[in-house]
Design a protein around this motif. Structure first.
Motif, PDB file in Angstrom:
ATOM      1  N   TRP A 160     -75.438  31.384  71.171  1.00  0.00           N
ATOM      2  CA  TRP A 160     -74.983  31.201  72.553  1.00  0.00           C
ATOM      3  C   TRP A 160     -74.329  32.468  73.092  1.00  0.00           C
ATOM      4  CZ3 TRP A 160     -72.818  29.458  68.153  1.00  0.00           C
ATOM      5  CH2 TRP A 160     -71.486  29.787  67.903  1.00  0.00           C
ATOM      6  N   SER A 161     -74.492  33.579  72.379  1.00  0.00           N
ATOM      7  CA  SER A 161     -73.894  34.853  72.771  1.00  0.00           C
ATOM      8  C   SER A 161     -74.385  35.308  74.140  1.00  0.00           C
ATOM      9  CB  SER A 161     -74.233  35.922  71.731  1.00  0.00           C
ATOM     10  OG  SER A 161     -73.909  37.214  72.188  1.00  0.00           O
ATOM     11  N   THR A 162     -73.543  36.033  74.840  1.00  0.00           N
ATOM     12  CA  THR A 162     -73.922  36.538  76.161  1.00  0.00           C
ATOM     13  C   THR A 162     -74.864  37.735  76.082  1.00  0.00           C
ATOM     14  OG1 THR A 162     -71.881  37.833  76.125  1.00  0.00           O
ATOM     15  CG2 THR A 162     -71.835  35.776  77.364  1.00  0.00           C
ATOM     16  N   HIS A 163     -74.915  38.419  74.931  1.00  0.00           N
ATOM     17  CA  HIS A 163     -75.716  39.643  74.878  1.00  0.00           C
ATOM     18  C   HIS A 163     -76.584  39.790  73.633  1.00  0.00           C
ATOM     19  CE1 HIS A 163     -72.299  40.671  72.351  1.00  0.00           C
ATOM     20  NE2 HIS A 163     -73.018  41.628  71.847  1.00  0.00           N
ATOM     21  N   ALA A 164     -76.309  39.037  72.580  1.00  0.00           N
ATOM     22  CA  ALA A 164     -77.081  39.210  71.340  1.00  0.00           C
ATOM     23  C   ALA A 164     -77.265  37.872  70.635  1.00  0.00           C
ATOM     24  CB  ALA A 164     -76.388  40.219  70.422  1.00  0.00           C
ATOM     25  N   PRO A 165     -78.063  36.960  71.208  1.00  0.00           N
ATOM     26  CA  PRO A 165     -78.223  35.634  70.603  1.00  0.00           C
ATOM     27  C   PRO A 165     -79.252  35.564  69.474  1.00  0.00           C
ATOM     28  CG  PRO A 165     -79.417  35.735  72.669  1.00  0.00           C
ATOM     29  CD  PRO A 165     -78.702  37.042  72.531  1.00  0.00           C
ATOM     30  N   LYS A 166     -80.084  36.583  69.300  1.00  0.00           N
ATOM     31  CA  LYS A 166     -81.144  36.538  68.294  1.00  0.00           C
ATOM     32  C   LYS A 166     -80.878  37.532  67.179  1.00  0.00           C
ATOM     33  CE  LYS A 166     -84.738  35.264  71.656  1.00  0.00           C
ATOM     34  NZ  LYS A 166     -86.044  35.655  72.225  1.00  0.00           N
ATOM     35  N   TRP A 167     -81.488  37.266  66.019  1.00  0.00           N
ATOM     36  CA  TRP A 167     -81.339  38.205  64.904  1.00  0.00           C
ATOM     37  C   TRP A 167     -81.848  39.581  65.301  1.00  0.00           C
ATOM     38  CZ3 TRP A 167     -85.157  41.172  63.023  1.00  0.00           C
ATOM     39  CH2 TRP A 167     -86.481  40.760  63.225  1.00  0.00           C
ATOM     40  N   SER A 168     -82.924  39.625  66.086  1.00  0.00           N
ATOM     41  CA  SER A 168     -83.493  40.917  66.490  1.00  0.00           C
ATOM     42  C   SER A 168     -82.551  41.676  67.414  1.00  0.00           C
ATOM     43  CB  SER A 168     -84.851  40.712  67.161  1.00  0.00           C
ATOM     44  OG  SER A 168     -84.748  39.804  68.250  1.00  0.00           O
ATOM     45  N   ASP A 169     -81.735  40.948  68.187  1.00  0.00           N
ATOM     46  CA  ASP A 169     -80.757  41.607  69.068  1.00  0.00           C
ATOM     47  C   ASP A 169     -79.678  42.312  68.246  1.00  0.00           C
ATOM     48  OD1 ASP A 169     -81.999  40.586  71.407  1.00  0.00           O
ATOM     49  OD2 ASP A 169     -80.890  38.706  71.213  1.00  0.00           O
ATOM     50  N   VAL A 170     -79.123  41.614  67.249  1.00  0.00           N
ATOM     51  CA  VAL A 170     -78.070  42.241  66.451  1.00  0.00           C
ATOM     52  C   VAL A 170     -78.659  43.338  65.557  1.00  0.00           C
ATOM     53  CG1 VAL A 170     -76.377  40.370  66.527  1.00  0.00           C
ATOM     54  CG2 VAL A 170     -78.143  40.342  64.768  1.00  0.00           C
ATOM     55  N   TRP A 171     -79.895  43.171  65.099  1.00  0.00           N
ATOM     56  CA  TRP A 171     -80.521  44.212  64.297  1.00  0.00           C
ATOM     57  C   TRP A 171     -80.718  45.472  65.134  1.00  0.00           C
ATOM     58  CZ3 TRP A 171     -80.835  46.760  60.283  1.00  0.00           C
ATOM     59  CH2 TRP A 171     -81.947  47.508  59.887  1.00  0.00           C
ATOM     60  N   ASN A 172     -81.119  45.305  66.386  1.00  0.00           N
ATOM     61  CA  ASN A 172     -81.260  46.448  67.287  1.00  0.00           C
ATOM     62  C   ASN A 172     -79.929  47.177  67.450  1.00  0.00           C
ATOM     63  OD1 ASN A 172     -82.401  48.141  69.413  1.00  0.00           O
ATOM     64  ND2 ASN A 172     -81.343  46.816  70.863  1.00  0.00           N
TER      65      ASN A 172
END
Length: 340
Positions: A160-172
């Motif tokens: 439910w994060s405002t900017h990094a809800p997916k594993w690929s977002d945090v990996w980026n």
């Protein structure tokens, strides 16, 4: 592969940290995730008064006692969690100043309890930067603070994060941070619940006019294939497991008026049972993808089951054993999928 159980995931508010630790050790776990609220509750009991969350001198004194308690039970505190709403605040703002002050306090606590890893959840706050470069800059600064002590940072996507809800977002973002002491915390609920599940629909899965159930499954499998093929095993610092109940009736597709939590945030807080204990998400597939990277690190239970008392009453040993059994079953079934 070492197994762990998060201290926040066992028992009821009336249970002490000591009682939780005894049950965790009795079930054969190797370590715990130490949850900050459990440390604060221990400090309240230890000193016989309410300890403020920013009273770091007192919390560190309590933390030293917790370290001794855990070591006496032949367990390891492998991470302090959950460090939240840290990254992305505007430069020069009071919010950013407070976030870094809190970071310095938590680093002191890490020293006191004897852990070298901090879990950071992708922020769900309004008013923060969503630019990955800006977020990475804050995490890089935190990583360098941690590196001074030989500590590391595990960044987790909250669905439910405002900017990094997916594993690929945090990996980026982790790749942009580009520090050896920064890696990922991956979680079956956060990814299966974010990329496939939805607590606001009757089916319990993502439903849009543009995607069929089959197309959703294809998209989810493609995401897992990408994870297995692109994330190095040594950049996964630990792996959390839980499942989710299908919510009936579904949650309203809007923030909760009392807590302000978005639907997936509410789902996470109360509807996350152990694997094989009433959930429905495709978590075995996600576990397989993580194992396919070559990951062999901490395999940790983090659940938030609002039905805990209904299912287990006061029996912490029964619950901890069920948690251990679910770890072994999920690991076994994920490995079976590897060979199919």
């Amino acid at each position: 592969m070492p197994f762990a159980l998060a201290s926040c995931s066992i028992g009821l508010p009336k249970h002490t940290l000591h009682q939780k630790i005894e049950a965790i050790r009795h079930a054969g776990f190797d370590g715990i995730e130490l949850s900050f609220p459990d440390l604060q509750s221990y400090a309240n009991l230890h000193f016989g008064r309410d300890i403020a969350e920013d009273d770091y001198d007192t919390l560190c004194e309590a933390g030293q006692a917790v370290r001794t308690l855990v070591e006496r039970h032949n367990l390891k505190i492998f991470v302090l969690q959950p460090f939240s709403n840290f990254e992305g605040w505007p430069e020069g703002s009071k919010k950013r100043e407070d976030a870094f002050a809190r970071a310095r306090g938590w680093i002191r606590i890490m020293e006191a309890v004897g852990t070298d890893m901090l879990q950071v959840g992708s922020s769900d706050s309004e008013g923060i930067a969503t630019d990955p470069e800006r977020v990475a800059a804050d995490l890089r600064e935190l990583a360098d603070m941690l590196a001074e002590k030989g500590f590391k940072l595990a960044y987790e996507n909250w669905c439910w994060s405002t900017h990094a809800p997916k594993w690929s977002d945090v990996w980026n973002i982790v790749q942009k941070v580009d520090r050896p002491n920064v890696g990922l915390c991956l979680d079956t609920f956060q990814s299966a619940g974010g990329e496939w599940g939805d607590p606001t629909t009757e089916s319990g899965r993502i439903e849009t006019p543009a995607i069929t159930e089959m197309e959703l499954s294809v998209r989810y499998r493609a995401s897992l294939k990408e994870l297995a093929e692109t994330v190095p095993a040594d950049k996964i610092f630990f792996f959390q497991i839980s499942d989710a109940y299908k919510v009936q009736p579904p949650l309203d597709d809007k923030p909760d008026p009392e807590s302000g939590l978005r639907p997936r945030g509410r789902w996470s807080h109360d509807y996350r049972p152990l694997p094989y204990d009433g959930g429905y998400l495709p978590i075995e597939q996600f576990a397989k993808a993580v194992l396919d990277t070559g990951f062999k690190g901490w395999f940790s239970v983090e659940v938030f089951d609002g039905k805990f008392e209904e299912k287990f009453g006061q029996d912490l040993n029964k619950y901890a054993q069920k948690a251990m059994d679910s770890c072994k079953e999920l690991l076994s079934k994920a490995k079976e999928k590897e060979t199919q």
